[in-house]
Design a protein around this motif. Sequence first.
Motif, PDB file in Angstrom:
ATOM      1  N   ASN A  98       0.820  -1.216   0.000  1.00 45.25           N
ATOM      2  CA  ASN A  98       0.000   0.000   0.000  1.00 45.25           C
ATOM      3  C   ASN A  98       0.853   1.265   0.000  1.00 45.25           C
ATOM      4  O   ASN A  98       0.430   2.300  -0.517  1.00 45.25           O
ATOM      5  N   ALA A  99       2.047   1.190   0.582  1.00 44.90           N
ATOM      6  CA  ALA A  99       2.870   2.387   0.741  1.00 44.90           C
ATOM      7  C   ALA A  99       3.748   2.673  -0.473  1.00 44.90           C
ATOM      8  O   ALA A  99       4.068   3.836  -0.751  1.00 44.90           O
ATOM      9  N   LEU A 100       4.160   1.636  -1.181  1.00 47.78           N
ATOM     10  CA  LEU A 100       5.126   1.823  -2.266  1.00 47.78           C
ATOM     11  C   LEU A 100       4.423   2.241  -3.552  1.00 47.78           C
ATOM     12  O   LEU A 100       3.293   1.827  -3.825  1.00 47.78           O
ATOM     13  N   PRO A 101       5.102   3.038  -4.378  1.00 49.10           N
ATOM     14  CA  PRO A 101       4.485   3.523  -5.617  1.00 49.10           C
ATOM     15  C   PRO A 101       4.438   2.442  -6.690  1.00 49.10           C
ATOM     16  O   PRO A 101       5.233   1.494  -6.689  1.00 49.10           O
ATOM     17  N   ASP A 102       3.505   2.596  -7.609  1.00 52.00           N
ATOM     18  CA  ASP A 102       3.421   1.720  -8.772  1.00 52.00           C
ATOM     19  C   ASP A 102       4.222   2.330  -9.913  1.00 52.00           C
ATOM     20  O   ASP A 102       4.562   3.517  -9.910  1.00 52.00           O
ATOM     21  N   GLY A 103       4.499   1.519 -10.921  1.00 55.63           N
ATOM     22  CA  GLY A 103       5.145   2.025 -12.115  1.00 55.63           C
ATOM     23  C   GLY A 103       6.658   1.969 -12.023  1.00 55.63           C
ATOM     24  O   GLY A 103       7.237   1.606 -11.002  1.00 55.63           O
ATOM     25  N   GLU A 104       7.278   2.367 -13.146  1.00 53.33           N
ATOM     26  CA  GLU A 104       8.737   2.308 -13.245  1.00 53.33           C
ATOM     27  C   GLU A 104       9.309   3.644 -13.731  1.00 53.33           C
ATOM     28  O   GLU A 104      10.344   3.692 -14.385  1.00 53.33           O
ATOM     29  N   GLY A 105       8.616   4.742 -13.394  1.00 52.18           N
ATOM     30  CA  GLY A 105       9.159   6.065 -13.666  1.00 52.18           C
ATOM     31  C   GLY A 105      10.295   6.387 -12.713  1.00 52.18           C
ATOM     32  O   GLY A 105      10.503   5.705 -11.704  1.00 52.18           O
ATOM     33  N   ALA A 153      10.740   8.774 -10.485  1.00 46.74           N
ATOM     34  CA  ALA A 153      10.346   9.068  -9.104  1.00 46.74           C
ATOM     35  C   ALA A 153      10.017   7.777  -8.349  1.00 46.74           C
ATOM     36  O   ALA A 153      10.433   7.584  -7.200  1.00 46.74           O
ATOM     37  N   ALA A 154       9.286   6.876  -8.998  1.00 48.89           N
ATOM     38  CA  ALA A 154       8.929   5.607  -8.357  1.00 48.89           C
ATOM     39  C   ALA A 154      10.181   4.771  -8.074  1.00 48.89           C
ATOM     40  O   ALA A 154      10.305   4.155  -7.003  1.00 48.89           O
ATOM     41  N   LEU A 155      11.103   4.744  -9.007  1.00 45.10           N
ATOM     42  CA  LEU A 155      12.332   3.962  -8.816  1.00 45.10           C
ATOM     43  C   LEU A 155      13.164   4.514  -7.666  1.00 45.10           C
ATOM     44  O   LEU A 155      13.750   3.752  -6.875  1.00 45.10           O
ATOM     45  N   LEU A 156      13.227   5.835  -7.538  1.00 42.18           N
ATOM     46  CA  LEU A 156      13.980   6.444  -6.438  1.00 42.18           C
ATOM     47  C   LEU A 156      13.348   6.093  -5.089  1.00 42.18           C
ATOM     48  O   LEU A 156      14.065   5.767  -4.130  1.00 42.18           O
ATOM     49  N   VAL A 157      12.031   6.138  -5.021  1.00 41.85           N
ATOM     50  CA  VAL A 157      11.352   5.780  -3.774  1.00 41.85           C
ATOM     51  C   VAL A 157      11.633   4.322  -3.419  1.00 41.85           C
ATOM     52  O   VAL A 157      11.975   3.988  -2.276  1.00 41.85           O
ATOM     53  N   LEU A 158      11.516   3.438  -4.395  1.00 35.52           N
ATOM     54  CA  LEU A 158      11.759   2.016  -4.147  1.00 35.52           C
ATOM     55  C   LEU A 158      13.186   1.774  -3.678  1.00 35.52           C
ATOM     56  O   LEU A 158      13.426   1.008  -2.738  1.00 35.52           O
ATOM     57  N   ALA A 159      14.138   2.417  -4.329  1.00 28.61           N
ATOM     58  CA  ALA A 159      15.543   2.211  -3.976  1.00 28.61           C
ATOM     59  C   ALA A 159      15.832   2.693  -2.563  1.00 28.61           C
ATOM     60  O   ALA A 159      16.496   1.994  -1.775  1.00 28.61           O
ATOM     61  N   ALA A 169      16.805   0.550   0.777  1.00 22.84           N
ATOM     62  CA  ALA A 169      18.026   0.832   1.533  1.00 22.84           C
ATOM     63  C   ALA A 169      17.719   1.038   3.008  1.00 22.84           C
ATOM     64  O   ALA A 169      18.440   0.539   3.887  1.00 22.84           O
ATOM     65  N   LEU A 170      16.651   1.781   3.299  1.00 28.37           N
ATOM     66  CA  LEU A 170      16.259   2.000   4.688  1.00 28.37           C
ATOM     67  C   LEU A 170      15.904   0.686   5.367  1.00 28.37           C
ATOM     68  O   LEU A 170      16.343   0.406   6.492  1.00 28.37           O
ATOM     69  N   ALA A 192      15.533  -1.729  -9.098  1.00 27.63           N
ATOM     70  CA  ALA A 192      15.650  -0.563  -8.213  1.00 27.63           C
ATOM     71  C   ALA A 192      15.733  -1.010  -6.757  1.00 27.63           C
ATOM     72  O   ALA A 192      16.524  -0.473  -5.965  1.00 27.63           O
ATOM     73  N   VAL A 193      14.912  -1.984  -6.389  1.00 23.43           N
ATOM     74  CA  VAL A 193      14.996  -2.549  -5.045  1.00 23.43           C
ATOM     75  C   VAL A 193      16.381  -3.138  -4.810  1.00 23.43           C
ATOM     76  O   VAL A 193      16.984  -2.971  -3.737  1.00 23.43           O
ATOM     77  N   LEU A 194      16.911  -3.799  -5.819  1.00 25.84           N
ATOM     78  CA  LEU A 194      18.248  -4.395  -5.699  1.00 25.84           C
ATOM     79  C   LEU A 194      19.314  -3.332  -5.461  1.00 25.84           C
ATOM     80  O   LEU A 194      20.240  -3.533  -4.664  1.00 25.84           O
ATOM     81  N   LEU A 195      19.193  -2.201  -6.132  1.00 23.48           N
ATOM     82  CA  LEU A 195      20.134  -1.101  -5.875  1.00 23.48           C
ATOM     83  C   LEU A 195      20.100  -0.709  -4.399  1.00 23.48           C
ATOM     84  O   LEU A 195      21.140  -0.502  -3.765  1.00 23.48           O
ATOM     85  N   GLY A 196      18.899  -0.606  -3.854  1.00 23.46           N
ATOM     86  CA  GLY A 196      18.774  -0.194  -2.460  1.00 23.46           C
ATOM     87  C   GLY A 196      19.367  -1.192  -1.488  1.00 23.46           C
ATOM     88  O   GLY A 196      20.074  -0.808  -0.548  1.00 23.46           O
ATOM     89  N   VAL A 197      19.110  -2.497  -1.701  1.00 20.34           N
ATOM     90  CA  VAL A 197      19.585  -3.492  -0.740  1.00 20.34           C
ATOM     91  C   VAL A 197      21.053  -3.818  -0.916  1.00 20.34           C
ATOM     92  O   VAL A 197      21.663  -4.437  -0.031  1.00 20.34           O
TER      93      VAL A 197
END
Length: 412
Positions: free
Chosen positions: A302-309, A311-317, A321-322, A349-354
């Motif tokens: 519910n909290a994470l954005p949809d799509g692969e724009g 802004a969405a990729l930055l939020v996911l990353a 990371a957090l 993008a998630v992989l970049l963060g982790v």
Amino acid sequence: MEELVAGIILALVLLAAIRRPFGWNEAAVGVPAAALVMGIGLVPVEAALATARQLLPTVLFLAAILAFGHLCASAGVFDHLGALAGRASAGRPARLLLLTVGLAAVTTAVLTLDATVVLLTPVVWRTAQRVGAPRRPHLYACLHLANAGSLLLPVSNLTNLLAFTASGLSFGRFAALMTLPWLVTCLLEWLALRAFFRRDLPDPDRDNAVAVVPHDPAPRYALTVLVLTVVGIGVASALGVAPAVAAAGGVLLLAVPRLLRRELTPRALVLSANPGFCVFVIALGVVVDAVTRHGLGSALENALPDGEGLAALLVLAFVAALLANVVNNLPATLLMLPVVAGHPIAVLAVLLGVNIGPNLTYVGSLATLLWRRLLPYADRPRGGQFHALGALTVPPVLAAATVALWASALLL
């Protein structure tokens, strides 16, 4: 209540894996915890078995590549590469740092971050000592490029293997999309290390020292097998063959001659694959499933954005990371991948963060904790310095790598 119990069990498992009380292997706590969440009904037995089946190919590949890395080390591959770097540096610390960054990045990409942390770091420590260079910048380079540099190939990190499976990408497509983020990350990490440790790295124009590093014959057979194995993994993936098959082939090519000469025992070969940690990964997957089923999974969705724009990729990353710095990057990966499954660029993008995020804190990855434990006491990082370097590097490197991923997705 179920969500609270599942969270407490996960926290205890992670604490045990980090602290390793009484020298216990991670599996000594992970397996009973997995049995507990099944026993009290947090995860149905059928679902736990499904999780185990899903993770098994990834874990088998992990075991093979860990054994392969240790066989390469015992054949002298890392000592040879360290000696080459020492001679090429000509005793100049700044040049040695650049070579260490490159060597750590390539080692991580090809042989996983565990090879960089466990096998390359001691070689770098000895090389820096031999050429009279300060050890600390080069040791940090090994760690930062083990975590942040593990972006290029599906084989570079256990998190990559999990993301590769969830993304549905081919081996070649994965590597193509991650090449630019990997190059940007390695470049920025080197620049940050160069700036952060500038007082420890004399001006190369005034440093005329000559490195004296022993010259040993190159382990040609092992180097040849290494190249063939890496190529074989890519070809196998393209043909739909499990990468573990190619990795196991490399293990056999290196291990059989040594077994026949009785330079290696079957027991030592099995232990080099770290079977306890492999079992722990499956058990952790079951425990994380308990947390996901009882609240956290739906909350993330519910909290994470949809799509692969962008802004969405930055939020996911940044969320990844957090989360990696709160619960460690392996559980963070297991928690977030179901949320972004079916969206390959979002998975990356998630992989970049982790992968990049764990350079911020000690608990971000098990590799960081292992790296710290393996260092001689005098060279263990000070908390303030470690976190200051992490704060300097993680946010800008993660943002730049995410932009590079977004650009790669548009161009390729």
